[in-house]
Design a protein around this motif. Structure first.
Motif, PDB file in Angstrom:
ATOM      1  N   SER A   1       2.493 -24.411 -10.145  1.00 18.71           N
ATOM      2  CA  SER A   1       1.828 -25.146 -11.226  1.00 18.71           C
ATOM      3  C   SER A   1       0.376 -25.355 -10.839  1.00 18.71           C
ATOM      4  CB  SER A   1       2.495 -26.517 -11.426  1.00 18.71           C
ATOM      5  OG  SER A   1       2.312 -27.328 -10.279  1.00 18.71           O
ATOM      6  N   TYR A   2      -0.446 -25.613 -11.840  1.00 21.08           N
ATOM      7  CA  TYR A   2      -1.838 -25.967 -11.554  1.00 21.08           C
ATOM      8  C   TYR A   2      -2.278 -27.034 -12.542  1.00 21.08           C
ATOM      9  CZ  TYR A   2      -6.757 -25.750 -10.447  1.00 21.08           C
ATOM     10  OH  TYR A   2      -8.028 -26.083 -10.062  1.00 21.08           O
ATOM     11  N   HIS A   3      -2.875 -28.094 -12.012  1.00 21.88           N
ATOM     12  CA  HIS A   3      -3.267 -29.191 -12.896  1.00 21.88           C
ATOM     13  C   HIS A   3      -4.740 -29.560 -12.805  1.00 21.88           C
ATOM     14  CE1 HIS A   3       0.862 -29.659 -14.045  1.00 21.88           C
ATOM     15  NE2 HIS A   3       1.235 -29.807 -12.796  1.00 21.88           N
ATOM     16  N   GLY A   4      -5.522 -28.867 -11.984  1.00 20.61           N
ATOM     17  CA  GLY A   4      -6.949 -29.174 -11.938  1.00 20.61           C
ATOM     18  C   GLY A   4      -7.466 -29.254 -10.515  1.00 20.61           C
ATOM     19  N   ALA A   5      -8.783 -29.427 -10.400  1.00 17.64           N
ATOM     20  CA  ALA A   5      -9.435 -29.284  -9.099  1.00 17.64           C
ATOM     21  C   ALA A   5      -9.829 -30.608  -8.449  1.00 17.64           C
ATOM     22  CB  ALA A   5     -10.668 -28.409  -9.255  1.00 17.64           C
TER      23      ALA A   5
ATOM     24  N   ILE B   1       4.783 -31.802 -15.707  1.00 21.66           N
ATOM     25  CA  ILE B   1       4.990 -30.346 -15.656  1.00 21.66           C
ATOM     26  C   ILE B   1       4.257 -29.649 -16.803  1.00 21.66           C
ATOM     27  CG2 ILE B   1       7.222 -30.268 -14.452  1.00 21.66           C
ATOM     28  CD1 ILE B   1       8.641 -30.100 -17.101  1.00 21.66           C
ATOM     29  N   GLU B   2       4.013 -28.370 -16.594  1.00 19.41           N
ATOM     30  CA  GLU B   2       3.578 -27.518 -17.704  1.00 19.41           C
ATOM     31  C   GLU B   2       4.861 -27.069 -18.406  1.00 19.41           C
ATOM     32  OE1 GLU B   2       0.459 -24.495 -15.954  1.00 19.41           O
ATOM     33  OE2 GLU B   2       1.675 -25.338 -14.374  1.00 19.41           O
ATOM     34  N   PRO B   3       4.949 -27.177 -19.731  1.00 20.27           N
ATOM     35  CA  PRO B   3       6.202 -26.778 -20.399  1.00 20.27           C
ATOM     36  C   PRO B   3       6.482 -25.286 -20.219  1.00 20.27           C
ATOM     37  CG  PRO B   3       4.505 -27.366 -22.012  1.00 20.27           C
ATOM     38  CD  PRO B   3       3.970 -27.736 -20.674  1.00 20.27           C
TER      39      PRO B   3
ATOM     40  N   LEU C   1       3.311 -33.905 -20.004  1.00 13.70           N
ATOM     41  CA  LEU C   1       3.217 -32.451 -20.093  1.00 13.70           C
ATOM     42  C   LEU C   1       1.758 -32.022 -19.995  1.00 13.70           C
ATOM     43  CD1 LEU C   1       5.838 -31.567 -22.850  1.00 13.70           C
ATOM     44  CD2 LEU C   1       6.121 -31.589 -20.365  1.00 13.70           C
ATOM     45  N   ASP C   2       1.518 -31.042 -19.165  1.00 15.19           N
ATOM     46  CA  ASP C   2       0.192 -30.437 -19.080  1.00 15.19           C
ATOM     47  C   ASP C   2       0.184 -29.265 -20.054  1.00 15.19           C
ATOM     48  OD1 ASP C   2      -1.954 -28.807 -18.467  1.00 15.19           O
ATOM     49  OD2 ASP C   2      -1.912 -29.255 -16.329  1.00 15.19           O
ATOM     50  N   GLU C   3      -0.473 -29.463 -21.204  1.00 15.82           N
ATOM     51  CA  GLU C   3      -0.564 -28.392 -22.193  1.00 15.82           C
ATOM     52  C   GLU C   3      -2.009 -27.888 -22.278  1.00 15.82           C
ATOM     53  OE1 GLU C   3       1.778 -27.403 -25.127  1.00 15.82           O
ATOM     54  OE2 GLU C   3       3.386 -28.883 -24.913  1.00 15.82           O
ATOM     55  N   VAL C   4      -2.686 -27.945 -21.137  1.00 14.56           N
ATOM     56  CA  VAL C   4      -4.071 -27.477 -21.084  1.00 14.56           C
ATOM     57  C   VAL C   4      -4.139 -25.990 -21.473  1.00 14.56           C
ATOM     58  CG1 VAL C   4      -5.970 -26.986 -19.462  1.00 14.56           C
ATOM     59  CG2 VAL C   4      -4.899 -29.246 -19.498  1.00 14.56           C
ATOM     60  N   GLN C   5      -3.158 -25.213 -21.024  1.00 16.85           N
ATOM     61  CA  GLN C   5      -3.135 -23.800 -21.423  1.00 16.85           C
ATOM     62  C   GLN C   5      -2.326 -23.586 -22.696  1.00 16.85           C
ATOM     63  OE1 GLN C   5      -2.270 -20.736 -18.510  1.00 16.85           O
ATOM     64  NE2 GLN C   5      -3.501 -21.733 -16.963  1.00 16.85           N
ATOM     65  N   THR C   6      -1.206 -24.292 -22.807  1.00 18.60           N
ATOM     66  CA  THR C   6      -0.260 -23.955 -23.871  1.00 18.60           C
ATOM     67  C   THR C   6      -0.533 -24.673 -25.195  1.00 18.60           C
ATOM     68  OG1 THR C   6       1.190 -25.671 -22.958  1.00 18.60           O
ATOM     69  CG2 THR C   6       1.631 -23.389 -22.296  1.00 18.60           C
TER      70      THR C   6
ATOM     71  N   ILE D   1      -4.622 -32.265 -22.460  1.00 13.54           N
ATOM     72  CA  ILE D   1      -5.165 -31.178 -23.295  1.00 13.54           C
ATOM     73  C   ILE D   1      -6.570 -30.792 -22.821  1.00 13.54           C
ATOM     74  CG2 ILE D   1      -3.846 -31.769 -25.369  1.00 13.54           C
ATOM     75  CD1 ILE D   1      -6.500 -33.121 -26.406  1.00 13.54           C
ATOM     76  N   ALA D   2      -6.950 -29.571 -23.121  1.00 12.67           N
ATOM     77  CA  ALA D   2      -8.337 -29.105 -22.900  1.00 12.67           C
ATOM     78  C   ALA D   2      -8.469 -27.752 -23.614  1.00 12.67           C
ATOM     79  CB  ALA D   2      -8.665 -28.997 -21.413  1.00 12.67           C
ATOM     80  N   LYS D   3      -9.101 -26.805 -22.974  1.00 18.04           N
ATOM     81  CA  LYS D   3      -9.282 -25.430 -23.451  1.00 18.04           C
ATOM     82  C   LYS D   3      -9.227 -25.241 -24.981  1.00 18.04           C
ATOM     83  CE  LYS D   3      -7.106 -23.630 -19.190  1.00 18.04           C
ATOM     84  NZ  LYS D   3      -8.188 -23.698 -18.231  1.00 18.04           N
ATOM     85  N   GLY D   4      -8.007 -25.068 -25.531  1.00 20.69           N
ATOM     86  CA  GLY D   4      -7.845 -24.695 -26.937  1.00 20.69           C
ATOM     87  C   GLY D   4      -8.314 -25.753 -27.922  1.00 20.69           C
TER      88      GLY D   4
HETATM   89  C1  LIG Z   1      -2.522 -25.787 -16.786  1.00 22.48           C
HETATM   90  C2  LIG Z   1      -3.837 -26.341 -16.394  1.00 22.48           C
HETATM   91  N1  LIG Z   1      -3.963 -27.656 -16.209  1.00 22.48           N
HETATM   92  C3  LIG Z   1      -5.141 -28.207 -15.854  1.00 22.48           C
HETATM   93  C4  LIG Z   1      -6.249 -27.429 -15.647  1.00 22.48           C
HETATM   94  C5  LIG Z   1      -7.532 -28.089 -15.268  1.00 22.48           C
HETATM   95  O1  LIG Z   1      -8.218 -28.369 -16.408  1.00 22.48           O
HETATM   96  P1  LIG Z   1      -9.725 -28.877 -16.336  1.00 22.48           P
HETATM   97  O2  LIG Z   1     -10.506 -27.720 -15.773  1.00 22.48           O
HETATM   98  O3  LIG Z   1     -10.051 -29.173 -17.749  1.00 22.48           O
HETATM   99  O4  LIG Z   1      -9.737 -30.043 -15.442  1.00 22.48           O
HETATM  100  C6  LIG Z   1      -6.184 -26.051 -15.818  1.00 22.48           C
HETATM  101  C7  LIG Z   1      -7.379 -25.220 -15.582  1.00 22.48           C
HETATM  102  O5  LIG Z   1      -7.362 -24.028 -15.513  1.00 22.48           O
HETATM  103  C8  LIG Z   1      -4.951 -25.493 -16.200  1.00 22.48           C
HETATM  104  O6  LIG Z   1      -4.837 -24.179 -16.390  1.00 22.48           O
END
Ligand SMILES: Cc1ncc(COP(=O)(O)O)c(C=O)c1O
Length: 314
Positions: A13-17, A85-87, A119-124, A147-150
Motif C-alpha cells: 500500500s502507499y499513503h503518502g510521503a 486501506i486502499e479499496p 479508505l484511501d481513494e486517492v487513486q481510485t 481524496i486527491a488526484k481525480g
Molecule cells: C493511494 C495513494 N494515497 C496517497 C498518496 C499521497 O497523496 P498526496 O501526494 O496527495 O499526499 C498517493 C500518491 O501517489 C497515492 O497513490
C-alpha cells in the motif's frame, strides 16, 4: 476521538510521503523512514493471483478476513483506532482488486469492534474505477475517505478527507489540531468544483465503466498472445497486467522493489516510443488512461503494449 493509539494498514500500500503517511504505507518507500511513527500494524489483504494465505481463489476472502480477525485479536481491538486501506490496491503496489465480500467483511469487523474504516481513494476516487468511489462497487460506506488526484483531474493540486456525519459533528465542539498554508485554497477548490461539473455534464463515471470494459477485454485478449502475461485485473479505467517468467511457477518477470536494474524500464521505454505511457512497478504494468480517452486511443495504447511485449520476447 476514539482515544485508541493504533492504526492497522496493509502490506502493498502507499499513503503518502509525510512521516506518518509513509509509515502507514506498506511499500518499500517506508523503509528509509523507519522506525517511523508508533502504533502502525500491518496485515495482509487478498491477492487472488498469489494468495498470501495459500488458499484457492474461492476461499481467499474468508482466509483474508480470518487473518485480519487474528491480527485484531492479538493487537487488542480496544487499542485500534482505525483500519486504513486502499479499496483497490494502488498502481505502485500491484493494482490488486479484492474478491467480492472482502471490503464488506472488513467493514463488519470494524463495526463489531468500534474501529473506524478509512479508505484511501486517492487513486481510485472520482470515477477511475467506473464508480464515483471504488467502495461503491461493494456498497461499503467507510467513516472517512482520503481524496486527491481525480478531484481536479490533476489540473490543480487538491487533497482532502471526506468524513461521515458523526465525525464532522465531533469537530463542531472539538478543535482539529492542525493548520495548513493552503487549506481550503480557493483556486484549487474552484478547479475541483469545475471538474466535478464536467464529470456530471459529460457522464465521465459511466463512460469510465463502459470504456473500461473495452480496455479490460483488450488486455485479456493480449494474454492469449503473450505467455509473459500472468494475470489481468482491474475495474473501470484502472487495469493491472502482471508479468511472469513462467505461468506455472508465477516467477515474477521483474524483481520486487524500486532500486536496481529491471527489465521493466526497457519495456516501458518501448511503449513510450510508440506514444503510450504506462506505469510499471516491480512486475506489474498499470494502464490508467484519462477518463476522456477515446476507443481509438485505447486501441492504439493496447497495440503499443502488444508490440512492445512482442519485441521484448524476441
Ligand atoms: C493511494 C495513494 N494515497 C496517497 C498518496 C499521497 O497523496 P498526496 O501526494 O496527495 O499526499 C498517493 C500518491 O501517489 C497515492 O497513490
Amino acid at each position: 476521538m476514539t482515544a485508541r493509539h493504533k492504526v492497522l494498514t496493509k502490506y502493498r500500500s502507499y499513503h503518502g510521503a509525510t512521516y506518518g503517511a509513509v509509515t502507514m504505507s506498506g511499500d518499500p518507500r517506508r523503509w528509509p523512514a523507519e522506525p517511523g511513527i508508533p502504533g502502525i500494524v500491518r496485515f495482509f489483504t487478498p491477492y487472488l493471483y498469489r494468495s498470501p494465505f495459500s488458499v484457492p481463489p474461492e476461499r481467499e476472502s474468508a482466509a483474508a478476513l480470518a487473518h485480519l480477525e487474528n491480527v485484531l485479536m492479538y493487537e487488542g481491538p480496544h487499542t485500534i483506532a482505525a483500519i486504513l486501506i486502499e479499496p483497490i490496491t494502488g498502481a505502485s503496489s500491484g493494482l490488486i482488486v479484492p474478491p467480492d465480500g472482502y471490503l464488506k467483511g472488513v467493514r463488519e469487523l470494524c463495526d463489531r469492534h468500534g474501529i473506524l474504516l478509512i479508505l484511501d481513494e486517492v487513486q481510485t476516487g472520482f470515477g477511475r474505477t467506473g464508480a464515483w468511489f471504488a467502495c461503491q462497487h461493494w456498497t461499503v460506506i467507510p467513516d472517512m475517505i482520503a481524496i486527491a488526484k481525480g478531484v481536479t483531474s490533476g489540473y490543480v493540486p487538491l487533497g482532502g478527507v471526506m468524513v461521515s456525519e458523526p465525525i464532522a459533528r465531533y469537530f463542531d465542539d472539538h478543535v482539529l489540531w492542525a493548520g495548513l498554508t493552503y487549506s481550503g485554497h480557493p483556486l484549487a477548490c474552484a478547479a475541483g468544483c469545475a471538474n466535478l461539473a464536467v464529470f456530471e455534464e459529460e457522464g465521465l463515471v459511466d463512460r469510465a465503466q463502459r470504456l473500461g470494459e473495452a480496455l479490460g477485454n483488450r488486455l485479456r485478449r493480449l494474454a492469449d498472445r503473450h505467455a509473459v502475461i500472468g494475470d489481468v485485473r482491474g475495474k473501470g479505467l484502472y487495469w493491472g497486467v502482471e508479468l511472469v517468467k513462467d505461468r506455472v511457477t508465477k516467477e515474477p518477470w521483474a524483481p520486487f522493489g524500486r532500486t536496481g536494474p529491471s527489465p521493466m524500464k526497457a519495456l516501458l521505454a518501448k511503449m513510450l516510443e510508440r506514444g503510450t505511457y504506462l506505469i510499471g512497478q516491480s512486475n506489474v504494468l498499470v494502464a490508467a488512461p484519462p477518463l476522456v480517452v477515446s476507443e481509438e486511443e485505447i486501441e492504439e495504447g493496447v497495440r503499443a503494449i502488444d508490440e512492445a511485449l512482442a519485441e521484448i520476447a524476441r
